[in-house]
Structures are given as C-alpha cells and as structure tokens.
Design an enzyme around this catalytic site. Structure first.
Site, short mmCIF file in Angstrom:
data_model
loop_
_atom_site.label_atom_id
_atom_site.label_comp_id
_atom_site.label_asym_id
_atom_site.label_seq_id
_atom_site.Cartn_x
_atom_site.Cartn_y
_atom_site.Cartn_z
N ALA A 157 38.86 33.60 41.12
CA ALA A 157 39.99 34.19 41.84
C ALA A 157 41.21 34.38 40.95
CB ALA A 157 40.36 33.32 43.04
N GLY A 158 41.04 34.24 39.63
CA GLY A 158 42.19 34.29 38.73
C GLY A 158 42.98 35.58 38.81
N ARG B 56 42.86 34.84 30.98
CA ARG B 56 43.30 35.43 32.25
C ARG B 56 44.76 35.86 32.17
NH1 ARG B 56 42.86 38.82 34.98
NH2 ARG B 56 40.65 38.23 35.18
N TYR B 57 45.62 35.01 31.65
CA TYR B 57 47.04 35.34 31.58
C TYR B 57 47.27 36.54 30.66
CZ TYR B 57 47.53 30.75 33.76
OH TYR B 57 47.43 29.66 34.60
N ASN C 86 42.56 25.39 27.10
CA ASN C 86 42.08 26.08 28.31
C ASN C 86 41.97 27.57 28.02
OD1 ASN C 86 41.50 27.01 30.87
ND2 ASN C 86 43.07 25.81 31.89
N ALA D 213 44.72 27.77 40.48
CA ALA D 213 43.30 27.42 40.35
C ALA D 213 42.49 28.08 41.45
CB ALA D 213 43.12 25.90 40.42
N GLY D 214 41.27 28.42 41.11
CA GLY D 214 40.34 29.02 42.06
C GLY D 214 39.26 29.75 41.30
N ARG D 215 38.06 29.24 41.35
CA ARG D 215 36.96 29.81 40.57
C ARG D 215 36.71 31.27 40.97
NH1 ARG D 215 33.39 27.43 37.38
NH2 ARG D 215 33.96 25.36 38.15
#
Length: 224
Positions: free
Chosen positions: A173-174, A207-208, A201, A169-171
């Site tokens: 920062a993915g 992102r992944y 999600n 998690a990290g806005r």
C-alpha cells in the site's frame, strides 16, 4: 578531535522505557565531553551528520557505538488523486497498536540497547498518540473490503510550509499511502512533505524516491 557537547536528559523516554538516558548536543560553546560527564547515565544517545567523520571517530573513542543510519527526504507537495483513506478513530487504536508494534520492532530502540519489547511498545504508543492528535496531528488509514486496516500513515504539520510523515506502513500500500500523505499536506497549504527512514530500509527509500522525494541529509545514531 575533542568533542564539545551539552548533555540533556530524555525525560519522556526515561519515563516510558524506565531508563536513565540522555542525548548529547554537539556545539562549540559547550564544555568538553568526557567519560566522567557521561558516567552518570546508563544510556547516552548522539545523532550526527553522516558526513562528519571527525565527530564519529571522537564519539567512538568515548565508547559510543553505531546503532543506526537515518536518511531524511523531502518531496514537493502536489495535488494527487484521492487514495480513499479515512481518518482513524479511537476504535481503531487497538488494531493500529498491534500493527505498529509488529512493523517497527527493529528500530533504534531494539535490544540489546533497550528491552526486547521496547521498540514495539514505543511505536504502538506513537500511532495511538497520532490518532488522539498528540505529537503527530492525525492518522489516516486504508481499509480492505473486510474492514481490516491494510495501511496507515501518521502526519504532522511542522510550520506554514512543511509537513512530516511520522509512521507509514502497509504491505503493498506504499503508493496509496504516499498519495494520502500528499493530499493531507496539500489540503493544509503545505509545499514540502518530509519523511525519515532507516538507511537499511531500501524498500521505503525506493518508495519515497519513486514518489518524488530527494535525499536532504543522512545521519548516524550512536549510543553509549
């Protein structure tokens, strides 16, 4: 269709949440799953492949409700550029607990199935355990110029070839956190990095997949 399953108590969760819960393990060698067998438990969980509609229908007939969908992904491990992440220390635990509690408040441990604060407490404990090296083996963090934590990822070695992301998690920062995870896995000689997320999600799924992950399986969590 009838369901054959064993029922196993969730000892750690019961102690942590103060509930009387179990999980069903569906297998053809187990006895038939009946309302009487389920009755002693205040909460019973089941996880089934999303493609197994027969089991889904049968469990719903036994009083189970769909709680959450889960996607499991895997990506090849490559040597990527350094993200600048550092290993979290015990002094980081209070801040990490607060961040994880807020970020993961709507997991499958949410109300009305569990207490309103249960999900936050669970993931706060998860990230603390990662810093201490219990369950997940390590937690890495990204710091802002101010020194505040702006992102974190916990990781675990599964076997000689695979590692798994626990929490990430990290806005904003993915991408950096995925670099961090891939570097961690590469340094340990792994070839595959695994991660799971909620079906809903979409930001995490994007992102992944952008980082090179492919969907390996999908599943449903059901509760009774």
């Amino acid at each position: 269709m009838p369901v054959r399953a064993s029922i196993e108590p969730l000892t750690w969760e019961n102690a942590f949440f103060g509930v009387n819960s179990a999980i069903v393990r569906i297998t053809s060698e187990a006895p038939l799953l009946t309302p009487d067998a389920l009755a002693p438990w205040s909460r019973v969980q089941a996880k089934i492949a999303a493609s197994n509609t027969g089991e889904l229908d049968a469990l719903q007939q036994l009083g189970f409700s769909l709680v959450e969908g889960e996607v499991d992904l895997a990506l090849p491990v490559n040597n990527v550029s350094d993200s600048g992440a550092v290993v979290a220390q015990e002094t980081d635990i209070p801040a990490l607990r607060q961040l994880a509690s807020a970020a993961f408040a709507q997991s499958r441990f949410r109300a009305p199935w569990y207490a309103p604060d249960a999900s936050g407490r669970f993931y706060a404990q998860w990230i603390e355990n990662a810093v201490r090296g219990t369950f997940d083996h390590q937690c890495l963090i990204l710091r802002a110029a101010s020194g505040d934590i702006r992102g974190y990822v916990s990781l675990r070695e599964l076997n000689a070839t695979d590692a798994r992301i626990g929490l990430l998690a990290g806005r904003g920062a993915g991408a950096e956190l995925m670099q961090t995870a891939l570097n961690w896995a590469y340094a340990r000689g792994k070839t595959t990095l695994r991660v799971a997320t909620q079906m809903g999600n979409t930001a995490a799924l994007k992102r992944y997949i952008q980082s090179g992950a492919n969907v390996e399986s999908t599943a449903y969590w059901l509760y009774r």
